[in-house]
Design an enzyme around this catalytic site. Sequence first.
Site, short mmCIF file in Angstrom:
data_model
loop_
_atom_site.label_atom_id
_atom_site.label_comp_id
_atom_site.label_asym_id
_atom_site.label_seq_id
_atom_site.Cartn_x
_atom_site.Cartn_y
_atom_site.Cartn_z
N THR A 151 -0.87 -6.56 -0.47
CA THR A 151 -0.61 -5.25 -0.51
C THR A 151 -1.97 -4.62 -0.50
O THR A 151 -2.72 -5.02 -1.36
CB THR A 151 0.56 -5.03 -1.27
N ARG A 179 15.03 -5.13 3.32
CA ARG A 179 14.74 -4.92 1.96
C ARG A 179 13.40 -4.03 1.61
O ARG A 179 12.57 -3.90 2.64
CB ARG A 179 13.94 -6.63 1.49
N GLY A 203 2.12 -6.66 -6.23
CA GLY A 203 2.87 -7.93 -6.91
C GLY A 203 4.31 -7.90 -6.48
O GLY A 203 4.36 -7.21 -5.43
N1 ASP Z 1 4.46 -5.17 -3.75
C1 ASP Z 1 4.46 -5.76 -2.42
C2 ASP Z 1 6.21 -5.98 -2.16
O1 ASP Z 1 6.95 -6.36 -3.00
C3 ASP Z 1 4.18 -6.86 -2.23
C4 ASP Z 1 2.62 -6.95 -2.41
O2 ASP Z 1 2.06 -6.47 -3.65
O3 ASP Z 1 1.88 -7.63 -1.77
O4 ASP Z 1 6.72 -5.64 -1.07
#
Ligand code: ASP
Length: 291
Positions: A151, A179, A203
């Site tokens: 992300t 989701r 995360g």
């Molecule tokens: N935080 C993001 C999610 O759970 C994933 C990521 O940080 O890459 O959608």
Amino acid sequence: MKKAAKTGFDILAKGGSALDAVVEAVAVLEDEGVFNAGYGSSLTIEKTIEMEASVMDGKTLRAGAAGLLRDIRNPVRLARIVMEKTDHVFIVGEGAEKLAKLFNLERRNPLTELRLKYYEQAKQALLDGKFELPKLAELVKNHPELFDLETVGAVALDLEGNVAAATSTGGFPLKIPGRIGDSPLIGCGTYADNRSGACSATGVGEIAIRLVLAKTVCNYMESGKTAQEAVEAAIKLVNERMAGTYNSMGLIAVDTRGEIGAAHNSKHLCWAYLKPGMREPEAALTAKILK
Ligand code: ASP
């Protein structure tokens, strides 16, 4: 990462707002194709893409977010439109797509060969194993390479002392359609307040949501911690309260004095920063790792 940091910094150096800086920095990362945001987003279990993003202005506490986006080139720009052009904070799906059309936002198919490959590998591993959806923990543990979260986010402090944060993602790989993660949720993946600072999280979204993580970092800064102390305290909190749960978190923050912070319990945190007095951005694949 350096290009994004420089894009944001150049805006700030010309007297631009922290808000402009974080939106433009995140847009660079969304266009890059190597991150899980915009072009190059991860796929859902049904092989579709549902992107999400958010932005927050620490001066006014205005915030905007958009989710379930199929083909907006820069989800962060739609988040900004939600913030500035509507009375709402969070718009998803059809409504968000209509809003993007109204404001002539560019479209781009976010699917890349690389993500498709990751998807096929992860799906196969899922089918081969005894893993039960939606509990992907075991799969992630055995195949961490397929779940590099990636992300993107940015935080900034401008010359007027205003802070802002923005975050954008394709979401967790193999997520169930519909989701929503932490990235578009104000307080969870993104938060900014001139009384404390700004934070963007990456995360496992479900963990950041349960700990209201970005706001927690800002609360720590408001009570006197520097940005670095605040992100470290928040990662410690994750380690304590989510022990035994797959979590892989990363946090970046800036406080109102312009001090920056970065910490993670994931293996990597790819990040860059640029401050007054520096000629070039610094970039690294790790920051302070707290296990
Ligand atoms: N935080 C993001 C999610 O759970 C994933 C990521 O940080 O890459 O959608």
